[in-house]
Design a protein around this motif. Structure first.
Motif, PDB file in Angstrom:
ATOM      1  N   GLY A 136       0.739  -1.045  -0.066  1.00 62.88           N
ATOM      2  CA  GLY A 136      -0.154   0.002  -0.073  1.00 62.88           C
ATOM      3  C   GLY A 136       0.829   1.426  -0.038  1.00 62.88           C
ATOM      4  N   LEU A 137       1.810   1.217   0.918  1.00 60.74           N
ATOM      5  CA  LEU A 137       2.761   2.543   0.815  1.00 60.74           C
ATOM      6  C   LEU A 137       3.650   2.627  -0.462  1.00 60.74           C
ATOM      7  CD1 LEU A 137       3.985   2.339   4.595  1.00 60.74           C
ATOM      8  CD2 LEU A 137       2.487   3.814   3.631  1.00 60.74           C
ATOM      9  N   GLY A 138       3.847   1.767  -0.983  1.00 63.34           N
ATOM     10  CA  GLY A 138       4.665   1.464  -2.157  1.00 63.34           C
ATOM     11  C   GLY A 138       3.938   2.282  -3.273  1.00 63.34           C
ATOM     12  N   MET A 139       2.699   1.805  -3.349  1.00 59.79           N
ATOM     13  CA  MET A 139       1.802   2.244  -4.332  1.00 59.79           C
ATOM     14  C   MET A 139       1.209   3.692  -4.362  1.00 59.79           C
ATOM     15  SD  MET A 139      -0.342  -1.050  -5.063  1.00 59.79           S
ATOM     16  CE  MET A 139       0.390  -2.667  -5.723  1.00 59.79           C
ATOM     17  N   VAL A 140       1.445   4.129  -2.855  1.00 60.60           N
ATOM     18  CA  VAL A 140       0.926   5.201  -2.523  1.00 60.60           C
ATOM     19  C   VAL A 140       1.688   6.423  -2.864  1.00 60.60           C
ATOM     20  CG1 VAL A 140       0.303   7.209  -0.597  1.00 60.60           C
ATOM     21  CG2 VAL A 140      -1.124   4.793  -0.709  1.00 60.60           C
ATOM     22  N   PHE A 141       3.024   6.266  -2.805  1.00 66.37           N
ATOM     23  CA  PHE A 141       4.229   7.191  -3.155  1.00 66.37           C
ATOM     24  C   PHE A 141       3.887   7.718  -4.383  1.00 66.37           C
ATOM     25  CE2 PHE A 141       8.551   8.097  -4.569  1.00 66.37           C
ATOM     26  CZ  PHE A 141       8.791   9.204  -3.816  1.00 66.37           C
ATOM     27  N   PRO A 142       4.090   6.955  -5.554  1.00 68.00           N
ATOM     28  CA  PRO A 142       3.886   7.549  -6.984  1.00 68.00           C
ATOM     29  C   PRO A 142       2.685   8.370  -7.142  1.00 68.00           C
ATOM     30  CG  PRO A 142       4.374   5.177  -6.925  1.00 68.00           C
ATOM     31  CD  PRO A 142       4.010   5.306  -5.542  1.00 68.00           C
ATOM     32  N   VAL A 143       1.509   7.973  -6.396  1.00 68.32           N
ATOM     33  CA  VAL A 143       0.289   8.777  -6.566  1.00 68.32           C
ATOM     34  C   VAL A 143       0.399  10.117  -5.889  1.00 68.32           C
ATOM     35  CG1 VAL A 143      -2.150   8.895  -5.790  1.00 68.32           C
ATOM     36  CG2 VAL A 143      -0.982   6.663  -6.682  1.00 68.32           C
ATOM     37  N   ASP A 226      -6.940  12.254  -7.207  1.00 67.90           N
ATOM     38  CA  ASP A 226      -7.987  13.395  -6.778  1.00 67.90           C
ATOM     39  C   ASP A 226      -8.167  13.123  -5.281  1.00 67.90           C
ATOM     40  OD1 ASP A 226      -8.307  14.396  -9.370  1.00 67.90           O
ATOM     41  OD2 ASP A 226      -9.723  12.760 -10.025  1.00 67.90           O
ATOM     42  N   ARG A 227      -7.922  11.929  -4.851  1.00 70.62           N
ATOM     43  CA  ARG A 227      -8.084  11.648  -3.336  1.00 70.62           C
ATOM     44  C   ARG A 227      -7.178  12.408  -2.358  1.00 70.62           C
ATOM     45  NH1 ARG A 227     -11.568   7.452  -1.983  1.00 70.62           N
ATOM     46  NH2 ARG A 227     -12.407   6.169  -3.481  1.00 70.62           N
ATOM     47  N   LEU A 242      -6.094   5.348   0.231  1.00 64.28           N
ATOM     48  CA  LEU A 242      -5.361   4.706  -0.841  1.00 64.28           C
ATOM     49  C   LEU A 242      -4.480   3.482  -0.507  1.00 64.28           C
ATOM     50  CD1 LEU A 242      -4.149   7.752  -2.978  1.00 64.28           C
ATOM     51  CD2 LEU A 242      -5.923   6.216  -3.427  1.00 64.28           C
ATOM     52  N   LEU A 243      -3.802   3.842   0.758  1.00 63.10           N
ATOM     53  CA  LEU A 243      -3.147   2.491   1.261  1.00 63.10           C
ATOM     54  C   LEU A 243      -3.790   1.273   1.519  1.00 63.10           C
ATOM     55  CD1 LEU A 243      -0.536   2.980   4.204  1.00 63.10           C
ATOM     56  CD2 LEU A 243      -2.185   1.054   3.878  1.00 63.10           C
ATOM     57  N   CYS A 244      -5.078   1.326   1.662  1.00 64.80           N
ATOM     58  CA  CYS A 244      -6.019   0.310   1.946  1.00 64.80           C
ATOM     59  C   CYS A 244      -6.379  -0.327   0.604  1.00 64.80           C
ATOM     60  CB  CYS A 244      -7.246   0.658   2.994  1.00 64.80           C
ATOM     61  SG  CYS A 244      -6.745   1.120   4.753  1.00 64.80           S
TER      62      CYS A 244
END
Length: 302
Positions: A136-143, A226-227, A242-244
């Motif tokens: 989750g954290l790894g995918m949130v960073f690019p966002v 947008d979130r 987003l992490l979840c």
């Protein structure tokens, strides 16, 4: 008289009962002969030296510091996995489909190293949790990076090339704005200038929004940004959401089939983390016992 001497002295040495050997057994690890004491490991005899090695393994997997060491090792592996996912997704978005497998394996192996591969339910829950949080954290960073770029978008220059229907629409809009900005008969010049400035600002905002829309169309991470709009509190809540959800839904940004494969890969990665930290061994070490007593009979003697 000679017969009496034979009867008194002859049979004593020839017919004496043999001595009974002392009980003994072999160490199941090093095969040393145990004559005094032994330890029992799941029904197997061990010498003092071999029992100490097994006691250390049991302590590493079940002792008071075992869980804290597993958390430390597992969290370290999760951070490495998070950084790897964040960096790779910033370059190659499709990696998210198999990232769960890589991170799950990395975290589980680290926890196994911390516990001597002892395993157990608490380690399984830890491995699955750390794997999901790392993803989750790894995918949130690019966002978050894409959200920052969206927030800092500036209006492109008007001299940008315009082709196709979008270009024709932009030219028509420019022509309309030019007509609206022209001074009207008898109009105060200050009013005309203010109207021209207002139209120019509206044109700039429109160009910024078009640029943001183009950026979102090209970058899947920007499409989820947008979130993260709003104040600090809204950004924190959005990041937690987003992490979840990103490990579950982010692959669907690349189509239905990619989303399904992403879910399967996520399930497999979490399953792998669970399996690699299950109970591999559960030693029961007791003793010491005196040879010839306790739960294990002697191998010979006694």
């Amino acid at each position: 008289m000679s017969n009496d001497r034979v009867s008194r002295s002859g049979p004593s040495a020839e017919y004496s009962a043999p001595a009974t050997p002392a009980p003994a057994m072999y160490c199941s690890e090093c095969k040393a002969i145990l004559r005094l004491s032994y330890f029992s490991l799941d029904g197997r005899p061990l010498c003092t030296k071999c029992s100490s090695a097994y006691r250390a393994r049991i302590e590493r997997g079940t002792g008071p510091e075992a869980m804290s060491r597993a958390v430390l090792y597992g969290a370290g592996a999760a951070v490495v996995g998070m950084i790897g996912v964040a960096v790779v997704l910033s370059i190659f978005n499709a990696f998210r489909i198999i990232s769960a497998i890589c991170v799950g394996y990395l975290v589980a192996k680290a926890i196994g190293k911390a516990t001597g591969n002892y395993g157990g339910r608490r380690y399984q829950i830890l491995a699955v949790s750390l794997t999901y949080v790392a993803l989750g954290l790894g995918m949130v960073f690019p966002v978050m990076l894409a959200a920052h770029r969206l927030d800092t978008v500036v209006a492109p220059p008007k001299r940008e090339a315009r082709y196709g229907p979008a270009g024709e629409t932009a030219e028509i809009d420019d022509a309309v704005r030019g007509m609206q900005a022209e001074p009207r008969e008898g109009e105060d010049p200050a009013v005309a200038a203010a109207r021209a400035d207002s139209l120019e600002r509206a044109d700039s905002i429109a160009r910024v929004e078009r640029t943001r829309a183009n950026y979102k169309a090209m970058d899947k991470n920007a499409a989820m940004a947008d979130r993260l709009e709003g104040g600090v509190g809204a950004k924190i809540v959005g990041a937690v959401v987003l992490l979840c959800i990103l490990p579950l839904v982010s692959s669907f940004a690349f189509g239905l089939y990619a989303g399904v494969f992403g879910l399967l890969a996520l399930g497999y990665g979490l399953k792998k983390a669970w399996e690699l930290t299950e109970i591999v061994m559960d030693f029961q070490l007791t003793g010491p016992y005196k040879v010839g007593q306790g739960p294990i009979p002697p191998a010979f003697g006694g």
